[in-house]
Design a protein around this motif. Structure first.
Motif, PDB file in Angstrom:
ATOM      1  N   GLY A  80     112.339  44.659  45.005  1.00  0.00           N
ATOM      2  CA  GLY A  80     112.058  43.225  45.054  1.00  0.00           C
ATOM      3  C   GLY A  80     110.648  42.966  44.575  1.00  0.00           C
ATOM      4  O   GLY A  80     109.690  43.206  45.302  1.00  0.00           O
ATOM      5  N   ASN A  81     110.497  42.509  43.340  1.00  0.00           N
ATOM      6  CA  ASN A  81     109.177  42.212  42.786  1.00  0.00           C
ATOM      7  C   ASN A  81     108.734  40.826  43.222  1.00  0.00           C
ATOM      8  O   ASN A  81     109.481  39.859  43.103  1.00  0.00           O
ATOM      9  CB  ASN A  81     109.201  42.271  41.261  1.00  0.00           C
ATOM     10  N   ALA A  82     107.515  40.731  43.709  1.00  0.00           N
ATOM     11  CA  ALA A  82     106.928  39.439  44.064  1.00  0.00           C
ATOM     12  C   ALA A  82     106.285  38.864  42.809  1.00  0.00           C
ATOM     13  O   ALA A  82     105.287  39.380  42.324  1.00  0.00           O
ATOM     14  CB  ALA A  82     105.892  39.615  45.165  1.00  0.00           C
ATOM     15  N   ILE A  83     106.886  37.812  42.278  1.00  0.00           N
ATOM     16  CA  ILE A  83     106.387  37.167  41.063  1.00  0.00           C
ATOM     17  C   ILE A  83     105.601  35.924  41.476  1.00  0.00           C
ATOM     18  O   ILE A  83     106.093  35.087  42.230  1.00  0.00           O
ATOM     19  CB  ILE A  83     107.557  36.741  40.133  1.00  0.00           C
ATOM     20  N   ILE A  84     104.392  35.798  40.979  1.00  0.00           N
ATOM     21  CA  ILE A  84     103.568  34.632  41.311  1.00  0.00           C
ATOM     22  C   ILE A  84     104.137  33.407  40.601  1.00  0.00           C
ATOM     23  O   ILE A  84     104.303  33.405  39.381  1.00  0.00           O
ATOM     24  CB  ILE A  84     102.097  34.868  40.924  1.00  0.00           C
ATOM     25  N   THR A  85     104.469  32.378  41.397  1.00  0.00           N
ATOM     26  CA  THR A  85     105.054  31.157  40.833  1.00  0.00           C
ATOM     27  C   THR A  85     104.068  29.987  40.822  1.00  0.00           C
ATOM     28  O   THR A  85     104.178  29.122  39.964  1.00  0.00           O
ATOM     29  CB  THR A  85     106.315  30.736  41.611  1.00  0.00           C
ATOM     30  N   LYS A  86     103.138  29.952  41.759  1.00  0.00           N
ATOM     31  CA  LYS A  86     102.144  28.865  41.813  1.00  0.00           C
ATOM     32  C   LYS A  86     100.832  29.412  42.349  1.00  0.00           C
ATOM     33  O   LYS A  86     100.828  30.190  43.290  1.00  0.00           O
ATOM     34  CB  LYS A  86     102.589  27.736  42.737  1.00  0.00           C
ATOM     35  N   VAL A  87      99.738  28.962  41.776  1.00  0.00           N
ATOM     36  CA  VAL A  87      98.410  29.231  42.323  1.00  0.00           C
ATOM     37  C   VAL A  87      97.922  27.904  42.889  1.00  0.00           C
ATOM     38  O   VAL A  87      97.717  26.944  42.153  1.00  0.00           O
ATOM     39  CB  VAL A  87      97.443  29.782  41.259  1.00  0.00           C
ATOM     40  N   LEU A  88      97.775  27.852  44.218  1.00  0.00           N
ATOM     41  CA  LEU A  88      97.417  26.608  44.893  1.00  0.00           C
ATOM     42  C   LEU A  88      95.915  26.439  45.059  1.00  0.00           C
ATOM     43  O   LEU A  88      95.402  25.323  45.099  1.00  0.00           O
ATOM     44  CB  LEU A  88      98.106  26.533  46.254  1.00  0.00           C
ATOM     45  N   LYS A  89      95.212  27.551  45.207  1.00  0.00           N
ATOM     46  CA  LYS A  89      93.752  27.511  45.368  1.00  0.00           C
ATOM     47  C   LYS A  89      93.190  28.732  44.679  1.00  0.00           C
ATOM     48  O   LYS A  89      93.701  29.837  44.859  1.00  0.00           O
ATOM     49  CB  LYS A  89      93.379  27.503  46.852  1.00  0.00           C
ATOM     50  N   TYR A 104     102.973  40.520  41.736  1.00  0.00           N
ATOM     51  CA  TYR A 104     101.963  40.782  42.770  1.00  0.00           C
ATOM     52  C   TYR A 104     102.434  42.006  43.551  1.00  0.00           C
ATOM     53  O   TYR A 104     103.308  41.906  44.413  1.00  0.00           O
ATOM     54  CB  TYR A 104     101.785  39.559  43.676  1.00  0.00           C
ATOM     55  N   PRO A 105     101.897  43.186  43.253  1.00  0.00           N
ATOM     56  CA  PRO A 105     102.433  44.437  43.806  1.00  0.00           C
ATOM     57  C   PRO A 105     102.298  44.587  45.316  1.00  0.00           C
ATOM     58  O   PRO A 105     103.112  45.262  45.947  1.00  0.00           O
ATOM     59  CB  PRO A 105     101.642  45.523  43.071  1.00  0.00           C
ATOM     60  N   ASN A 106     101.317  43.949  45.936  1.00  0.00           N
ATOM     61  CA  ASN A 106     101.111  44.137  47.370  1.00  0.00           C
ATOM     62  C   ASN A 106     102.209  43.513  48.227  1.00  0.00           C
ATOM     63  O   ASN A 106     102.350  43.850  49.393  1.00  0.00           O
ATOM     64  CB  ASN A 106      99.753  43.581  47.797  1.00  0.00           C
ATOM     65  N   ASP A 107     102.971  42.576  47.673  1.00  0.00           N
ATOM     66  CA  ASP A 107     104.060  41.969  48.434  1.00  0.00           C
ATOM     67  C   ASP A 107     105.436  42.369  47.917  1.00  0.00           C
ATOM     68  O   ASP A 107     106.442  41.890  48.399  1.00  0.00           O
ATOM     69  CB  ASP A 107     103.935  40.439  48.442  1.00  0.00           C
ATOM     70  N   SER A 108     105.493  43.224  46.928  1.00  0.00           N
ATOM     71  CA  SER A 108     106.772  43.712  46.434  1.00  0.00           C
ATOM     72  C   SER A 108     107.306  44.751  47.416  1.00  0.00           C
ATOM     73  O   SER A 108     106.541  45.405  48.120  1.00  0.00           O
ATOM     74  CB  SER A 108     106.599  44.322  45.044  1.00  0.00           C
ATOM     75  N   TYR A 109     108.631  44.904  47.475  1.00  0.00           N
ATOM     76  CA  TYR A 109     109.203  45.825  48.460  1.00  0.00           C
ATOM     77  C   TYR A 109     110.573  46.311  47.987  1.00  0.00           C
ATOM     78  O   TYR A 109     111.174  45.736  47.074  1.00  0.00           O
ATOM     79  CB  TYR A 109     109.338  45.130  49.819  1.00  0.00           C
ATOM     80  N   TYR A 110     111.063  47.368  48.633  1.00  0.00           N
ATOM     81  CA  TYR A 110     112.409  47.866  48.354  1.00  0.00           C
ATOM     82  C   TYR A 110     113.416  47.052  49.154  1.00  0.00           C
ATOM     83  O   TYR A 110     113.277  46.900  50.361  1.00  0.00           O
ATOM     84  CB  TYR A 110     112.543  49.350  48.725  1.00  0.00           C
ATOM     85  N   LEU A 111     114.388  46.521  48.474  1.00  0.00           N
ATOM     86  CA  LEU A 111     115.429  45.734  49.131  1.00  0.00           C
ATOM     87  C   LEU A 111     116.374  46.677  49.861  1.00  0.00           C
ATOM     88  O   LEU A 111     116.635  47.785  49.407  1.00  0.00           O
ATOM     89  CB  LEU A 111     116.219  44.943  48.088  1.00  0.00           C
ATOM     90  N   ASN A 112     116.878  46.228  50.995  1.00  0.00           N
ATOM     91  CA  ASN A 112     117.925  47.004  51.657  1.00  0.00           C
ATOM     92  C   ASN A 112     118.920  46.038  52.277  1.00  0.00           C
ATOM     93  O   ASN A 112     118.587  44.915  52.626  1.00  0.00           O
ATOM     94  CB  ASN A 112     117.330  48.047  52.610  1.00  0.00           C
ATOM     95  N   ASP A 113     120.140  46.473  52.384  1.00  0.00           N
ATOM     96  CA  ASP A 113     121.224  45.578  52.791  1.00  0.00           C
ATOM     97  C   ASP A 113     121.087  45.063  54.216  1.00  0.00           C
ATOM     98  O   ASP A 113     121.554  43.978  54.532  1.00  0.00           O
ATOM     99  CB  ASP A 113     122.580  46.287  52.640  1.00  0.00           C
ATOM    100  N   SER A 114     120.458  45.838  55.093  1.00  0.00           N
ATOM    101  CA  SER A 114     120.384  45.425  56.491  1.00  0.00           C
ATOM    102  C   SER A 114     119.293  44.388  56.744  1.00  0.00           C
ATOM    103  O   SER A 114     119.306  43.711  57.754  1.00  0.00           O
ATOM    104  CB  SER A 114     120.167  46.645  57.391  1.00  0.00           C
TER     105      SER A 114
END
Length: 160
Positions: A80-89, A104-114
């Motif tokens: 699950g890649n965290a893609i930046i969609t808006k920069v608010l500040k 944004y790699p720090n919020d990307s994660y491996y998806l799992n079904d549970s």
């Protein structure tokens, strides 16, 4: 008599030299103390993660140097890649090293079904070193950590 005068002169010279050395040491210690005090004052003025956690939403926004929104997109390998969609500040003096569309790699994660599928996150950077941060996940367009405020409502705060 002359020997006594010389002894007194040597003693007095030694005493004056020791006083001058003592004065220099005190001055150096004072300079070092001032530098330590200045660094401590800067540290105390820099917002930290603990004061940020205790702050209300308006204070969080004020303390943050950068705020941006990400959306999770599943990649081919199930990541699950965290893609930046808006920069608010964005700090003008220390701009964000990412822009809209970047991963944004720090919020990307491996998806799992549970796990409950997360829609994305709102990321707060605190300070200008791009190190200390806080992420609030959102599900179904709501930020659970902010009393289930809708993402649209949160974004509208920055448009006021």
């Amino acid at each position: 008599m002359f020997k006594l005068f010389i002894k007194g002169l040597v003693f007095g010279s030694g005493f004056i030299v020791s006083l001058l050395i003592f004065e220099k040491l005190v001055a150096l210690n004072s300079i070092e103390h001032d530098a330590i005090e200045d660094n401590l004052n800067k540290l105390m003025q820099t917002p930290n993660i603990y004061s940020f956690d205790k702050a209300d939403l308006n204070e969080k926004i004020t303390l943050a140097s950068h705020v941006f929104v990400t959306k999770y997109e599943e990649s081919e390998n199930g990541f699950g890649n965290a893609i930046i969609t808006k920069v608010l500040k964005n700090s003008e003096t220390h701009p964000l090293p990412y822009s809209v569309g970047d991963i944004y790699p720090n919020d990307s994660y491996y998806l799992n079904d549970s796990a409950h599928k997360m829609d994305g996150s709102v990321v707060f950077y605190i300070g200008h070193e791009h190190r200390i941060r806080k992420s609030f996940l959102y599900f179904d367009g709501q930020l659970a950590a902010l009393d289930y405020m809708s993402l649209d409502e949160f974004i509208s705060i920055f448009n006021e």
